[in-house]
Design an enzyme around this catalytic site. Sequence first.
Site, mmCIF file in Angstrom:
data_model
loop_
_atom_site.group_PDB
_atom_site.id
_atom_site.type_symbol
_atom_site.label_atom_id
_atom_site.label_comp_id
_atom_site.label_asym_id
_atom_site.label_seq_id
_atom_site.Cartn_x
_atom_site.Cartn_y
_atom_site.Cartn_z
ATOM 1 N N SER A 228 0.821 -1.210 0.000
ATOM 2 C CA SER A 228 0.000 0.000 0.000
ATOM 3 C C SER A 228 0.861 1.268 0.000
ATOM 4 O O SER A 228 2.039 1.242 0.359
ATOM 5 C CB SER A 228 -0.870 -0.020 1.247
ATOM 6 O OG SER A 228 -1.408 1.254 1.485
ATOM 7 N N TYR B 209 -1.363 -0.746 10.153
ATOM 8 C CA TYR B 209 -1.419 -1.224 8.774
ATOM 9 C C TYR B 209 -0.135 -0.853 8.027
ATOM 10 O O TYR B 209 0.459 -1.677 7.335
ATOM 11 C CB TYR B 209 -2.638 -0.610 8.079
ATOM 12 C CG TYR B 209 -2.818 -1.033 6.636
ATOM 13 C CD1 TYR B 209 -2.964 -2.376 6.299
ATOM 14 C CD2 TYR B 209 -2.861 -0.085 5.616
ATOM 15 C CE1 TYR B 209 -3.142 -2.762 4.970
ATOM 16 C CE2 TYR B 209 -3.037 -0.471 4.288
ATOM 17 C CZ TYR B 209 -3.177 -1.799 3.969
ATOM 18 O OH TYR B 209 -3.346 -2.177 2.664
#
Length: 686
Positions: free
Chosen positions: A571, A584
Amino acid sequence: MKSGWVDSEARAAIDHYARDGISRDLALRVYTTRLLGRDPKLVLHGGGNTSLKTTMPDLLGEEVAVLCVKGSGSDMAAIEPAGLPAVRLDRLRKLRARADLSDEDLLRIQRASLLEPTAPNPSVEILLHAFLPHKFIDHTHANAILSIVDQPDGEAICAGLYDGRVSLVPYVMPGFGLAKTAADIYEAKPEVEGLILNKHGIFTFGASARESYERMIALVALAEERLQKNRKAVFVTAQLPQAIASVDAVAPILRGACSRKDEKIEGAWRRMILEFRTSPAILNFVNGAELARYGQAGVVTPDHTIRTKNWPLITIAPARDRMDDFKRAAQAAVTDFCERYQAYFARENARAGGIKRPLDPLPRVALVPGLGLFGLGRSKEDAKIAADLAQCAVEVVTDAEAIGCFESISEAEMFDMEYWPLEQAKLGSAAQKPLAGEIAVITGGGGTIGRATAKAFAAAGAEVALLDCDERAAADAAKAIGAAALAVKCDVTDGACVRDAFARVVAAFGGVDIVVSNAGAAWQGRIGEVDEDVLRQSFELNFYGHQRVAQAAVKIMLAQGTGGCLLFNVSKQAVNPGPNFGPYGLPKAATLFLVRQYAVDYGADGIRANAVNADRIRSGLLTDAFIAERSKARGVSEKDYLSGNLLGREVTADDVAQAFLHQALELKTTGDVTTVDGGNIAAALR
Ligand SMILES: [Zn+2]
């Protein structure tokens, strides 16, 4: 073998086709062709053919005598009336007076004589059907017949068995010569029910569809009975290692040995897909002490040669604790196989006048003592066909050896068949797709990005396996892609589960070339206050998950020795932290580094490692509800929220899929991160 004819089904076929104006005769021709086609002991994969002589109106409405004959290479089990193109019979029959006829002339005359100009090409055995007088003709390569005619004294056994009910035709290559020979032999004794073609198969004929079909069944049943009499025990088993390696250990080594470097593009390989088969009958065959004799004696019927080549590859038995020996022996066996094939080509091409171009010399069937057999092909479908034909050969040769000694056609006869342009035409000339022969594994395959990626890779020609902890989601995604796509339940936070999933992929396709490590999930929390368990949970999936998958893939890639490609979904969080998104972003940052570590450690092995940095993709992570909430919180529309980037464009799962596909195709690129976010300068890498 028993007749499959059922009166009510025959009537149903007549009624069904009558609605489209199809005659009773053609409806029954389709019905019994399907009856033959559904029995693999009679026909396999486009082998065999049937015909009907009738009259039909041509395009101008004039009634003409025609031969409706099965289209070349089409599947009898699923045939429709259009699969039996109608050809003007008088023109075909005139050809019998000729002394010879070239393939080119036959093809042109055939096409010019079709009632429907767009119809498929008729069977290569069209003239045999045309020169015989019968209304219905059936032709198969029935296993039981082959076991009897593939013998040095096959004709003598047939003569005794059929007692005048059939005439025997010596081996002649299919085409014009065979058609003339068969018609001459038939005319010498017109009361026969059929013709048996030495080393090839059987024709039966009759005045009705049922008569011709049931003669086929009756004559094949007699051969089956004969094979049950006076059998000797086959085969004597060879000495085998105590513990045999598993399919998932053997397949990548075999696959690597059967791959060749692309001579034109550095870093590219020509790879094969594998289809594994085993059974007590296969093991009895491959474990035989004399496998090198009967296993290499040639094809059981000539039209198998284009799919299986004339002989299979035979490896040593893979001992579980001596896989290095197996690898060396397999590579040497493939080298020998190719040299033998090239020598065969050179010898036979010289005889044929030096006009042929060599086909690739790699095996299409591999026999592995102790384990079973593999079909090999440039696609899963081709590998399955090769495996089906190899399994058929195991049955035919076993029965032939049980009552005598298996014998095939000569090398020259095999060459003439293998390099006959009308046979090669059956394989089609489909353009090679860029990932043909490659196997791609996609984790998180049931999710939005995984699904889109699997679809893109399949469209590029790869065989795809979708791994997901949600088995149903993976199965749904696989089903949408096609019959060959594989769905496997896999939780990437469980090491044993990952190893099992890769073993299943290898058992299904033979190896792994590309991995798209895509499974992930988001955890939130302000980093100074977040529970350590939350962080660890996220690391289990968003870092260790990628590591486990990459490690399992690398092991297989090294066994293959043909490089590979690891692709990671990293990401934008890995480089541009969002508030409260540490749990995350941190493991994703570690995964970004993981990509570079794999690039460094395995570059010399030809294994590339790249990543895609995606942002704001509508998916399981970024659900519709979440998008609605975030856009409302920011006071912008959903569209503006999703396209809030430099280009002002919404980024989709398909965009991410295309980025992965490009990375898979960029053979000179490793350690790369491709950004797919519409432009986010804060997340730019450099
Ligand atoms: Zn045939």
